[in-house]
Every structure is written in structure tokens, then in C-alpha cells.
Scaffold this motif. Structure first.
Motif, short mmCIF file in Angstrom:
data_model
loop_
_atom_site.label_atom_id
_atom_site.label_comp_id
_atom_site.label_asym_id
_atom_site.label_seq_id
_atom_site.Cartn_x
_atom_site.Cartn_y
_atom_site.Cartn_z
N ASP A 235 0.69 -0.68 -0.03
CA ASP A 235 -0.43 0.23 -0.40
C ASP A 235 0.97 1.88 -0.15
O ASP A 235 1.04 2.27 -1.10
N LYS A 238 2.15 1.94 -3.85
CA LYS A 238 1.04 2.05 -4.12
C LYS A 238 1.05 3.45 -4.62
O LYS A 238 0.90 3.76 -5.48
N ARG A 239 1.07 4.03 -2.90
CA ARG A 239 1.17 5.74 -3.44
C ARG A 239 2.36 5.87 -3.42
O ARG A 239 2.02 7.51 -4.06
N HIS A 242 1.60 6.98 -7.22
CA HIS A 242 0.04 7.80 -7.32
C HIS A 242 1.28 9.04 -7.44
O HIS A 242 0.39 9.91 -7.90
N LYS A 243 1.40 8.87 -6.71
CA LYS A 243 2.38 11.23 -6.65
C LYS A 243 3.08 10.72 -8.12
O LYS A 243 3.35 11.53 -8.18
N SER A 280 -6.69 10.62 -9.90
CA SER A 280 -5.90 9.58 -8.82
C SER A 280 -5.40 8.25 -9.19
O SER A 280 -4.67 7.23 -8.75
#
Length: 533
Positions: A235, A238-239, A242-243, A280
């Protein structure tokens, strides 16, 4: 047919197509009062009591017992008249013999109420699902009073997202010890206070379990759940993706070019429409922009949908909107522009530049219209005529979701497909910041292999640096350092608990909504005891 220990005698037998009826009389001369236990032998009256037995050759068996009522000889007993009791096989108020009850209860414990009713009907002993559940509820099954000292704790869902319970598993004996009706810290604390022998707790990373363990035991060793650590790591990565969604989107387009992956140029970013502020999902954003670009080149919606691996309705919706997420396109003003002055200039750059770049160039050269007017005129200008309707065939653009990439980067390279390996190498070459985050994540995963003291502290020192992409994840690790360090140096795992949770889910689904907590607890504890034997 009946047990010789039962003091009864058979006086008649009746047959039908589906049933065998035995008429029987008791042989015992006296019976004890259920309140004072005094024997009585003076008969007051009698009545016929029907009892079901196990089937014979597929036929139902029914016993017609002529039960008697006796006077109680104890004058001080509040019960003056009582029905005679039998020492074995026939329980008070029961409608069937004990052996029939045991068979039905065993079926219910194995397959639940609805399936149990179906099997009992096939076996020639039909009962309802409610009867089977009632027989299970009458069974007394309690949790284990003592444990080996090493337990695993995890939550399970009564209904996912609403209410949860807690399962406690003895990791050395590999059996369920108990079920708790919630996942609150105080509930776990009270349970642990009744089990002072516990010295090691492997738990979920929930703060309630951590608090309950600390308050319910005296300095017990806490071990975090390795599986949830890996989930938290994915997780966090994954952030990171996305960034860097813009970089990831450009990598998708560049990787899918013919000639295998030309370098990412700065002008590649200018070939797409401006990225919406609320996006996103880089994958959907890339498809949105590519769909509009291909439509402006004259490709049909079905061709674009096949190339982008999307539905025609989705592509049609993308084409109808100018920005992502969907917004109503502004209505172009019906005014005259000087677009015709650039008809000779535009074909030289069409196919090499996108609409925003073309619009900017002719705007600098004196175009007096707005962007929507330019797009409307441009679509009419490049519309293929009957002599030139075949455009070059487009190769599909390969994309990966952020979830898929987060799984790929933590897998050994030899387990990945060749296409996945090639894309990761391409991505690492063009995005050093993502490569650094991958290296940090892989290093954390490798900490669990050697079972040595110290590597976790060294990893935390590097991961907590300001430039680290996994800094927030590292802060969570630091907050739960002692439990996570036990995962690194210890062989204790919560995997046995996860397996028991899966068994619990199967049992819960068998009950078709009828499994309230006491019933479900009996089913799970019985399953654990049978498995242990």
C-alpha cells in the motif's frame, strides 16, 4: 432393535409403505422423582409418548411408548406427580432417541443446518434445519482452559465493514482456543488475564490488540503479523506510484512505441492534455488523453476501444468531454475565425504535434479563435474523404495498474513474465525515484530471511531520511518497532491463524445467516477439536 439396557418390551409392530411403528411398554417397576430423587412405584396414570429412532432400510421408525406417571412418596416434595424417567437412550421431553439425536447433531456440526436437513432427508431421517440448529445449540462446548503459552490473535468479520470478532489460536497445538464477540482491547485484556500462562502473542497490527496484550499480560513477547506487514508495504508503494502518476503515464506510452521503447523526451509531456487536479489513476488518465488524440486523427470509436482495451461506451464518453474527470464541454461560439489562413501550414505538423501544441503555434502566428473553435475546424479539416479512409493500424498501449506493479516489484525477477521484466527495467531507467523506492521495499522484505538482530534498525535509519519515498511507512514501523523486530528475528508466524479464519468463514457461510455468535462459536470449537484428534 433397541438397546438391551433400556427396560422396555415390545408388544406390537405396524408396517406402512414409509414407516415402521413399534408399540412398546416400560418394564421398570419404579422411577425416581426428578426433584427429590425419591423412588415412587404407585401409578397415577399413563399416556402415549412418540419417539423417533434411526431409519431401517430407508423407512422411518417410530416408537409408541406407553409412559407412566407416578405419585411421589415424599410428602414434603412440591411435585406430587411425575413422569417416569429412563436412565439411558431416552431423555426427558425428548422426541427421539439419543442415538438419533447424536447422528443429526454430528451431521449439523459438519455441514450446517440447511445442508444437514437435506442429508437427513436423503438418509431417511427427515428433520428441518431449525431442528438441527437447536440440537447443536443444546450441545455444551467450551474453549480450552489452558494453552501452550504461544497464541495468535486476529479479527474476523460478522459482516465485513460493520462488525468484527476475534479469534484466538494456540500456535503450538494448532487449534482454536476461543472466539471473542468483538475486537476491543478490553475484551482481549480480560481474556488474557484468565490465562496467565501466555508468554508470546502473535497478533494483527491493530492498535487495539497491541493495547489489550500489554494490559492483559506481564511483559509478553509481541510478534507482528508478517502478512499484514507485506500488505502495508504494498500500500505504501502504491502511494508512491500515485505520487508519480505523470511519470508512470508517460512510461506507458513510451514503452508501447514501435522499435522498443525510445527514450522519454521532455516534449513527451507536452503531447498530452493537461492532467486534471483530481486524478488518482494514471492508467485511466492516459487512456482518456490517448482516446481524444486518436479520435482527432480520424480513428473510429471501436478501433480506439480495441487498441486501448476499453469499452466503446467508455471511449465515447471520453471523447464527449474535454477534461478528466468528466465535465461538460463548453459550447463553441458561432463566430468567424481566420482558420482558413493556416490550411497550408497545419498539414506539415499534423501527426507530429498534438492539438494543444498546434493551437499554441498558430495562436502565436495570429489565429483569432478559441481552442474549442480550433478543434472543431481541425476535425473538419482532417476528416478523411472517400479516397483516403484507411489510416495506419495502431498497436495497443500496454498498461499496468498500480496494484499490479506493487506486486511485481516485490516478486523475484525470474517469476515475472518477460514483458513485465522489460517494463520494470524501462521504468527504473526513466524514473530513478521509483527505482529507489523499489530498492527500499525489497530490502525491507529481505529482512525476514536471515533471522538476525540489527538489520531492521539499519533499514529504519535509511528509510526515515527526508528524501525517502517510504518515509511514512517507516514511521509506522518505528512506532511498532518491538513487535516488528520479533518478526525479523523469530520464526513465529500468524499464518496458522489466517488458516483458521478461513475455516471460520466456511462455517459461517454454511449457516446461511443463522449463525449467531454462540452457535458459530460451538461450530468452530467443535471443528478445531475434531481436527486436533
Amino acid at each position: 432393535m433397541l438397546s438391551c439396557k433400556l427396560k422396555i418390551k415390545q408388544i406390537a409392530v405396524f408396517h406402512t409403505d414409509t414407516k415402521i411403528i413399534f408399540s412398546i411398554l416400560p418394564k421398570q417397576k419404579r422411577s425416581s422423582c426428578p426433584l427429590c430423587n425419591k423412588y415412587g412405584n404407585r401409578i397415577h396414570s399413563h399416556y402415549v409418548r412418540s419417539l423417533a429412532d434411526l431409519p431401517i432400510s430407508g423407512k422411518l421408525v417410530q416408537l409408541q411408548l406407553r409412559a407412566r406417571k407416578f405419585f411421589c412418596r415424599n410428602k414434603s416434595c412440591p411435585r406430587k406427580i411425575f413422569t417416569e424417567r429412563f436412565s439411558q437412550d431416552i431423555l426427558p421431553y425428548a422426541r427421539r432417541l439419543c442415538r438419533s439425536i447424536d447422528v443429526l447433531r454430528s451431521i449439523g456440526l459438519e455441514v450446517g443446518g440447511n445442508k444437514g436437513a437435506l442429508i437427513s432427508r436423503i438418509a431417511g431421517n427427515p428433520v428441518s434445519s431449525s431442528t438441527i440448529l437447536r440440537l447443536i445449540q443444546q450441545l455444551e462446548i467450551e474453549g480450552t482452559t489452558t494453552t501452550s503459552g504461544v497464541i495468535g490473535v486476529d479479527d474476523w468479520a460478522f459482516k465485513k465493514g460493520r462488525n468484527y470478532g476475534t479469534i484466538i489460536v494456540d500456535l503450538e497445538r494448532k487449534k482454536v482456543v476461543d472466539l471473542l464477540p468483538d475486537r476491543e482491547a478490553d475484551t482481549l485484556k480480560q481474556w488474557l488475564l484468565k490465562h496467565p500462562e501466555i508468554h508470546t502473542v502473535s497478533r494483527d497490527r491493530a492498535s487495539a490488540y497491541s493495547k489489550g496484550t500489554k494490559e492483559g499480560t506481564k511483559e509478553a513477547i509481541e510478534v507482528a503479523d508478517r502478512y499484514h506487514l507485506h500488505v502495508n508495504l504494498r500500500d505504501a508503494f502504491k502511494r508512491v506510484l500515485h505520487k508519480h502518476s505523470t511519470t508512470l503515464k508517460a512510461a506507458f506510452i513510451a514503452f508501447s512505441r514501435p522499435g522498443n521503447r525510445e527514450p522519454l523526451l521532455e516534449e513527451e509531456k507536452a503531447r498530452s492534455l493537461p492532467t486534471p487536479k483530481c486524478t488518482s489513476n494514471s492508467q485511466r488518465q492516459m487512456k482518456f488523453e490517448k482516446a481524444k488524440e486518436l479520435h482527432q486523427q480520424g480513428y473510429r470509436i471501436k478501433t480506439i476501444a480495441k487498441m486501448l482495451q476499453a469499452g466503446p461506451r467508455t471511449i465515447g464518453k471520453y471523447i464527449q468531454h474535454d477534461e478528466f474527470p468528466k465535465r461538460q464541454a463548453p459550447v463553441p461560439q458561432v463566430t468567424m475565425t481566420n482558420f482558413h489562413e493556416f490550411r497550408e501550414y497545419l498539414p506539415k505538423f499534423y501527426g507530429k504535434q498534438d492539438y494543444p501544441t498546434l493551437y499554441k503555434n498558430i495562436r502565436d502566428k495570429g489565429f483569432n479563435g478559441k481552442y474549442t473553435q480550433f478543434c472543431s475546424n481541425m476535425n473538419q479539416f482532417i476528416k478523411p474523404d472517400s479516397d483516403n479512409i484507411f489510416l495506419p493500424k495502431l498497436s495497443p498501449i500496454k498498461t499496468w495498474s498500480t496494484s499490479k506493479i506493487s506486486f511485481m516489484v516485490l516478486q523475484p525477477e525470474d517469476r515475472l513474465k518477460k514483458t513485465d521484466q522489460a517494463f520494470l527495467k524501462f521504468l527504473y531507467n526513466k524514473a530513478p525515484e521509483i527505482k529507489a523506492a523499489v530498492e527500499m521495499a525489497v530490502q525491507f522484505k529481505s529482512l525476514f530471511k536471515n533471522k538476525e538482530e540489527g538489520p531492521l534498525e539499519s533499514w529504519l535509519t535509511r528509510a526515515l531520511q527526508p528524501e525517502s519515498e517510504l518515509r511514512s511507512f517507516a514511521q509506522g514501523v518505528k512506532h511498532d518497532y518491538s513487535a516488528i523486530n520479533q518478526v525479523v528475528i523469530s520464526v513465529i508466524s500468524n499464518g496458522q491463524v489466517e488458516g483458521q479464519v478461513n475455516k471460520l468463514k466456511n462455517i459461517k457461510r454454511m449457516m446461511y445467516g443463522r449463525a449467531n455468535f454462540p452457535l458459530l462459536k460451538k461450530m468452530v470449537l467443535h471443528e478445531s477439536m475434531v481436527h486436533q484428534k
